[in-house]
Design an enzyme around this catalytic site. Structure first.
Site, PDB file in Angstrom:
ATOM      1  N   GLY A  14       0.813  -1.218   0.000  1.00  0.00           N
ATOM      2  CA  GLY A  14       0.000   0.000   0.000  1.00  0.00           C
ATOM      3  C   GLY A  14       0.845   1.265   0.000  1.00  0.00           C
ATOM      4  O   GLY A  14       1.855   1.353   0.700  1.00  0.00           O
ATOM      5  N   ARG A  18      -2.855   8.598   2.425  1.00  0.00           N
ATOM      6  CA  ARG A  18      -3.383   9.439   3.513  1.00  0.00           C
ATOM      7  C   ARG A  18      -2.301   9.829   4.514  1.00  0.00           C
ATOM      8  O   ARG A  18      -2.480  10.771   5.296  1.00  0.00           O
ATOM      9  CB  ARG A  18      -4.527   8.717   4.234  1.00  0.00           C
ATOM     10  CG  ARG A  18      -5.809   8.641   3.397  1.00  0.00           C
ATOM     11  CD  ARG A  18      -6.830   7.721   4.035  1.00  0.00           C
ATOM     12  NE  ARG A  18      -7.179   8.122   5.389  1.00  0.00           N
ATOM     13  CZ  ARG A  18      -7.874   7.357   6.228  1.00  0.00           C
ATOM     14  NH1 ARG A  18      -8.293   6.154   5.839  1.00  0.00           N
ATOM     15  NH2 ARG A  18      -8.160   7.792   7.440  1.00  0.00           N
ATOM     16  N   GLY A  79      -6.044  -4.826  -5.359  1.00  0.00           N
ATOM     17  CA  GLY A  79      -6.793  -5.502  -4.311  1.00  0.00           C
ATOM     18  C   GLY A  79      -5.980  -6.537  -3.553  1.00  0.00           C
ATOM     19  O   GLY A  79      -4.865  -6.908  -3.930  1.00  0.00           O
ATOM     20  N   THR A  80      -6.578  -7.016  -2.467  1.00  0.00           N
ATOM     21  CA  THR A  80      -5.880  -7.935  -1.566  1.00  0.00           C
ATOM     22  C   THR A  80      -5.652  -9.311  -2.178  1.00  0.00           C
ATOM     23  O   THR A  80      -4.620  -9.952  -1.921  1.00  0.00           O
ATOM     24  CB  THR A  80      -6.667  -8.070  -0.256  1.00  0.00           C
ATOM     25  OG1 THR A  80      -8.047  -8.335  -0.557  1.00  0.00           O
ATOM     26  CG2 THR A  80      -6.575  -6.791   0.567  1.00  0.00           C
ATOM     27  N   GLY A 141     -16.832  -4.670   6.669  1.00  0.00           N
ATOM     28  CA  GLY A 141     -17.542  -5.827   6.165  1.00  0.00           C
ATOM     29  C   GLY A 141     -18.033  -6.694   7.317  1.00  0.00           C
ATOM     30  O   GLY A 141     -17.373  -6.808   8.352  1.00  0.00           O
ATOM     31  N   GLU A 156     -19.582  -6.829   2.285  1.00  0.00           N
ATOM     32  CA  GLU A 156     -19.110  -5.457   2.446  1.00  0.00           C
ATOM     33  C   GLU A 156     -20.239  -4.565   2.963  1.00  0.00           C
ATOM     34  O   GLU A 156     -21.414  -4.783   2.663  1.00  0.00           O
ATOM     35  CB  GLU A 156     -18.590  -4.922   1.112  1.00  0.00           C
ATOM     36  CG  GLU A 156     -17.362  -5.647   0.583  1.00  0.00           C
ATOM     37  CD  GLU A 156     -16.204  -5.604   1.562  1.00  0.00           C
ATOM     38  OE1 GLU A 156     -15.950  -4.535   2.160  1.00  0.00           O
ATOM     39  OE2 GLU A 156     -15.544  -6.649   1.751  1.00  0.00           O
ATOM     40  N   ASN A 228      -3.759   4.070   8.812  1.00  0.00           N
ATOM     41  CA  ASN A 228      -3.908   4.632   7.475  1.00  0.00           C
ATOM     42  C   ASN A 228      -3.588   6.116   7.399  1.00  0.00           C
ATOM     43  O   ASN A 228      -3.545   6.672   6.308  1.00  0.00           O
ATOM     44  CB  ASN A 228      -5.342   4.405   6.970  1.00  0.00           C
ATOM     45  CG  ASN A 228      -5.659   2.937   6.800  1.00  0.00           C
ATOM     46  OD1 ASN A 228      -4.985   2.236   6.059  1.00  0.00           O
ATOM     47  ND2 ASN A 228      -6.675   2.460   7.502  1.00  0.00           N
ATOM     48  N   TYR A 350      30.413  16.629  27.824  1.00  0.00           N
ATOM     49  CA  TYR A 350      30.255  15.725  26.697  1.00  0.00           C
ATOM     50  C   TYR A 350      31.365  14.691  26.764  1.00  0.00           C
ATOM     51  O   TYR A 350      32.560  15.027  26.750  1.00  0.00           O
ATOM     52  CB  TYR A 350      30.325  16.461  25.355  1.00  0.00           C
ATOM     53  CG  TYR A 350      30.412  15.487  24.202  1.00  0.00           C
ATOM     54  CD1 TYR A 350      29.306  14.711  23.861  1.00  0.00           C
ATOM     55  CD2 TYR A 350      31.598  15.309  23.511  1.00  0.00           C
ATOM     56  CE1 TYR A 350      29.389  13.786  22.834  1.00  0.00           C
ATOM     57  CE2 TYR A 350      31.690  14.389  22.473  1.00  0.00           C
ATOM     58  CZ  TYR A 350      30.575  13.624  22.138  1.00  0.00           C
ATOM     59  OH  TYR A 350      30.658  12.702  21.144  1.00  0.00           O
ATOM     60  N   ARG A 424      47.597  26.073  31.111  1.00  0.00           N
ATOM     61  CA  ARG A 424      46.916  27.360  31.027  1.00  0.00           C
ATOM     62  C   ARG A 424      47.923  28.407  30.575  1.00  0.00           C
ATOM     63  O   ARG A 424      49.129  28.296  30.838  1.00  0.00           O
ATOM     64  CB  ARG A 424      46.371  27.815  32.385  1.00  0.00           C
ATOM     65  CG  ARG A 424      45.391  26.874  33.058  1.00  0.00           C
ATOM     66  CD  ARG A 424      44.881  27.525  34.343  1.00  0.00           C
ATOM     67  NE  ARG A 424      44.055  26.603  35.106  1.00  0.00           N
ATOM     68  CZ  ARG A 424      44.247  26.313  36.386  1.00  0.00           C
ATOM     69  NH1 ARG A 424      45.240  26.877  37.057  1.00  0.00           N
ATOM     70  NH2 ARG A 424      43.446  25.480  37.017  1.00  0.00           N
TER      71      ARG A 424
END
Length: 449
Positions: A14, A18, A79-80, A141, A156, A228, A350, A424
């Site tokens: 798929g 969306r 389709g599936t 469905g 469906e 989705n 760090y 230093r």
């Protein structure tokens, strides 16, 4: 379950329009793990002889994610049933046993539910459909059962009669199919419908017409959630996190603000762990017993030993190993760093590509200068060493056991055990110079005004 062979087919072709993303839908993550990997992990408990993931054209990133499992390309994406047919060549020779059909965008399916489906299939069903009873069945469905609770049809929503619309049992799409009786019926499925697609749901009526039994196994609505959209993804993350937080607390972890703590799919926590608000776990984190993780800390790819104290505002990155009783304080970041038992880095430091000995003390503002623009190099700090505030340790460099570095030093050479190293510039002082400076600046300002 019997010893019959099993194969798993995961539908992941798929496009997920969306989601409005260049990333394939199944590669979006929940708890730091892609949705398709969640589904594959659940299926692995079945020990399938074959696993095939159906992808769309150009989905090389999905193929890379699911490797070493086989992938099959669904070119038409009609389709599936069309998707399952794309996997059939990879199932060549798999003529006996169960084929389990899963969805790469349904990440919460459990191994227990899959095992129940396989058991029902092996008990004599040609097709087993996973059903659920949603709070609102609109759009789903319906699963039509006979008086013996055998599945007779999947209808469906838009084609349901008024009586069928009152059925609360809905189709999730998950199926377990008999390789010998159901799989050959794929070729009989047509696209004679409004969308012109080949629906796998039609295989139920074909099995019934052929005199084969079909069954239903139920699961919860949350378990069968399909993602989705971005909103669905957020809902799925919340479901997963809420469940994991309860599990953590049930197993002896204190969450002072559960709703603000986020776990990864593989987070491991010991007992008597205290986790304060707004803590986030990335993948691959193990936390020992009696550990406190203070607010606003982020951990990923880290191991935390018993009795350690982390945060607040600490960041443990990949490769961090924090020893027993060690302390990582506020605004301290570690990466590929081992902090020995009882060592302390309390403030604003760090520590990258470093090995810090037991009981060493890292002063505020210390950094390991581990990258020269081309190579990463390592820093070693010995046991019970004391690193003064604002020390820069220029790797590769080694600080011996018990050594001390003076605050503000830039250490570029190894320091021997029990030595003091200070680097230093010479401090110079001119008495009265500050008064002269202010007078000169005032005169310049007055001249310009």
């Amino acid at each position: 379950m019997t010893g019959e062979p099993r194969a798993v087919v995961v539908l992941g072709a798929g496009k997920g329009t969306r989601m409005k993303s260049a990333l394939p839908k199944v590669l979006h993550k929940i708890a730091g793990r892609t949705m398709i990997s969640h589904a594959l992990d659940a299926a692995s408990v079945l020990k399938p002889e074959r696993t095939v993931v159906v992808v769309g054209p150009g989905m090389d990133n999905v193929a890379a994610e699911v490797a070493p499992f086989d992938t099959a390309i669904q070119h038409g994406q009609s389709g599936t049933a069309d998707a399952l047919k794309a996997a059939v060549p990879s199932l060549k020779g798999f003529d006996q046993g169960t084929v389990i059909v899963l969805f790469g965008d349904s990440p919460f399916i459990t191994a227990e539910t899959l095992a129940n489906m396989v058991a029902a299939r092996e008990a004599g069903a040609s097709a087993v459909v996973l059903g659920f009873e949603p709070a609102d069945p609109t759009g789903y469905g319906r699963l039509v059962l006979d008086d013996a609770d055998n599945l007779t049809a999947i209808v469906e929503h838009k084609e349901c009669t008024q009586d069928q619309l009152r059925i609360g049992l809905c189709n999730s799409g998950f199926m377990a199919l008999d390789a010998a009786t159901a799989l050959p019926l794929l070729n009989a499925i047509t696209n004679d419908n409004a969308k012109g697609e080949y629906y796998l749901t039609d295989i139920v009526s074909l099995c019934v017409e052929a005199g084969h039994k079909c069954s239903v196994i139920k699961a919860s609505e949350d378990e069968l959630l399909g993602v989705n959209s971005r909103a669905d993804l957020a809902r799925a993350e919340k479901i997963w996190q809420d469940k994991r937080r309860l599990e953590a607390m049930d197993n002896g972890v204190t969450l002072t603000s559960p709703e603000s703590v986020f776990f990864a799919y593989d987070t491991q926590l010991g007992t008597d762990v205290i986790i304060e608000p707004h803590v986030v776990f990335g993948p691959n984190v193990t936390v020992g017993n009696n550990v406190t993780i203070k607010a606003f800390s982020h951990l990923e790819g880290a191991q935390v030993g018993d009795g350690a104290d982390i945060g607040p505002y600490a960041r443990l990155r990949e490769g961090s190993v924090i020893g027993k009783g060690a302390r990582v304080g506020n605004f301290v970041e570690t990466k590929k760093c081992t902090l020995g038992d009882g060592a302390k880095a309390n403030h604003l430091s760090y520590l990258g590509d470093a090995e810090i000995g037991a009981r060493a003390n890292i002063g505020a503002g210390t950094i390991t200068c581990n990258y020269d623009g081309f190579l990463k190099s390592k820093t070693w700090v010995g046991e019970a060493a004391f690193i003064g505030s604002n020390t820069s340790l220029v790797a590769p460099v080694s600080i011996g056991d018990g050594a001390i570095t003076g605050a503000g030093s830039v250490i570029t050479r190894d320091v021997s055990p029990d030595a003091i190293a200070v680097e230093r510039g010479e401090q110079k002082m001119r008495p009265g110079a500050a008064t002269e400076y202010r007078a000169a600046k005032k005169a310049l300002r007055d001249a310009q005004s």
